[in-house]
Design an enzyme around this catalytic site. Structure first.
Site, PDB file in Angstrom:
ATOM      1  N   TYR A 222     -91.134  16.665 -12.302  1.00  0.00           N
ATOM      2  CA  TYR A 222     -91.498  18.030 -12.702  1.00  0.00           C
ATOM      3  C   TYR A 222     -92.166  18.764 -11.540  1.00  0.00           C
ATOM      4  CZ  TYR A 222     -93.333  21.879 -15.510  1.00  0.00           C
ATOM      5  OH  TYR A 222     -93.620  23.128 -16.019  1.00  0.00           O
TER       6      TYR A 222
ATOM      7  N   ASP B 103     -77.320  29.087 -22.358  1.00  0.00           N
ATOM      8  CA  ASP B 103     -77.662  27.712 -22.006  1.00  0.00           C
ATOM      9  C   ASP B 103     -77.478  27.595 -20.503  1.00  0.00           C
ATOM     10  OD1 ASP B 103     -78.074  25.051 -21.650  1.00  0.00           O
ATOM     11  OD2 ASP B 103     -76.400  24.369 -22.890  1.00  0.00           O
TER      12      ASP B 103
ATOM     13  N   ASP C  71     -81.602  28.757 -28.662  1.00  0.00           N
ATOM     14  CA  ASP C  71     -81.831  28.741 -30.107  1.00  0.00           C
ATOM     15  C   ASP C  71     -81.737  30.159 -30.664  1.00  0.00           C
ATOM     16  OD1 ASP C  71     -83.097  28.699 -32.706  1.00  0.00           O
ATOM     17  OD2 ASP C  71     -83.918  26.734 -32.192  1.00  0.00           O
TER      18      ASP C  71
ATOM     19  N   LYS D  26     -90.963  22.314  -9.631  1.00  0.00           N
ATOM     20  CA  LYS D  26     -91.808  23.505  -9.557  1.00  0.00           C
ATOM     21  C   LYS D  26     -92.192  23.837  -8.116  1.00  0.00           C
ATOM     22  CE  LYS D  26     -91.720  24.776 -13.758  1.00  0.00           C
ATOM     23  NZ  LYS D  26     -91.066  26.068 -14.129  1.00  0.00           N
TER      24      LYS D  26
ATOM     25  N   ASN E  93     -88.037  31.866 -16.236  1.00  0.00           N
ATOM     26  CA  ASN E  93     -88.981  31.020 -16.965  1.00  0.00           C
ATOM     27  C   ASN E  93     -88.351  29.748 -17.518  1.00  0.00           C
ATOM     28  OD1 ASN E  93     -91.504  30.518 -18.732  1.00  0.00           O
ATOM     29  ND2 ASN E  93     -89.856  30.684 -20.233  1.00  0.00           N
TER      30      ASN E  93
ATOM     31  N   THR F 153     -99.416  26.328 -25.798  1.00  0.00           N
ATOM     32  CA  THR F 153     -98.168  26.530 -26.519  1.00  0.00           C
ATOM     33  C   THR F 153     -98.084  25.529 -27.669  1.00  0.00           C
ATOM     34  OG1 THR F 153     -96.985  24.960 -25.117  1.00  0.00           O
ATOM     35  CG2 THR F 153     -97.014  27.269 -24.402  1.00  0.00           C
TER      36      THR F 153
END
Length: 252
Positions: free
Chosen positions: A160, A65, A41, A164, A94, A195
């Site tokens: 997920y 990207d 973005d 990780k 990250n 966040t």
């Protein structure tokens, strides 16, 4: 007098146009590093870099990207090198797809492929480009952003957690591979962190937070300060470690 332990150094932070990544970029800049902010973005990237510069730091935005594969990864590495005048001293992996809890049987193959591409493959490829150049120079720090999901099992979080856990494993392997050449590789594993996205799911994380000794979620800046520590000279003999920033959740 301000303390700038990373003065004269440079850092590339992937996925740093929002959330934890933006906080990491801000904390690295506050510690004196010239930070390359990256993400998809451009508008948010410009906002993050403006905020860092307004606070007296140095930042350059490079669009990327990383889910697009090896050419996009190489392009980011090249652009970061151009922006800071050489191989970055610090790489923070990250960028990741945040995956809402869902039963395993309901996760489609295309979604699995997309999650692995960003959370694992992009991290692997970018480190494979940057870390050897750090090793050739004889110094560098790679900090991977893992998760408490990669340390413990959680129902509905298989995909997920798997991505990780892979990042945590890569940290140890890369510490063994690049440590002898002066490149330190470590992980920061956040727990629930306030966040903008997570605030939308406050009711879901409340039971997790209630179990933590701190009885509160982490703040994004706290994740950033952990990264600053691992990137700096105070962590000079820390290799292959996972630093959990979760209010003690994973300890109890």
């Amino acid at each position: 007098m301000s303390i700038t332990p990373l003065a004269g150094r440079s850092a590339l932070v992937t996925g740093s146009t929002d959330g934890i990544g933006a906080a990491i970029a801000a904390e690295l800049a506050a510690a004196g590093a010239h930070v390359v902010v990256s993400g998809r973005d451009a508008g948010r990237g410009a906002e993050v870099t403006r905020a860092i510069c307004a606070a007296g730091g140095r930042a350059t935005f490079v669009p990327a990207d990383l889910a697009a594969g090896a050419p996009a990864v190489q392009a980011l590495a090249d652009a970061a090198r151009d922006a800071v005048g050489g191989v970055p001293d610090i790489l923070v992996n990250n960028a990741a797809m945040i995956i809402s809890p869902k039963p395993t049987a309901e996760v489609g193959e295309a979604f699995i492929t997309a999650a692995l591409a960003l959370n694992v493959t992009a991290t692997f490829l970018l480190t494979g480009v940057v870390a050897p150049a750090m090793a050739a120079r004889g110094s560098g720090a790679v900090i991977n952003i893992g998760s408490i999901n990669g340390l413990v099992g959680m129902g509905g979080s298989a995909l997920y957690s798997a991505t990780k856990a892979a990042v945590h494993s890569l940290t140890k392997s890369w510490a063994a591979e690049y440590g002898p050449a002066g490149v330190r590789v470590n992980t920061v594993a956040p727990g629930p962190t306030l966040t903008r996205r997570i605030e939308q799911y406050a009711d879901r994380i409340a039971p997790l937070v209630a179990r933590a000794p701190s009885r509160r979620p982490s703040r994004p800046a706290e994740i950033g300060r952990a990264v600053v520590f691992l990137a700096g000279d105070d962590a000079a003999n820390i290799h292959g470690a996972t630093l959990s920033v979760d209010g003690g959740w994973s300890a109890v």
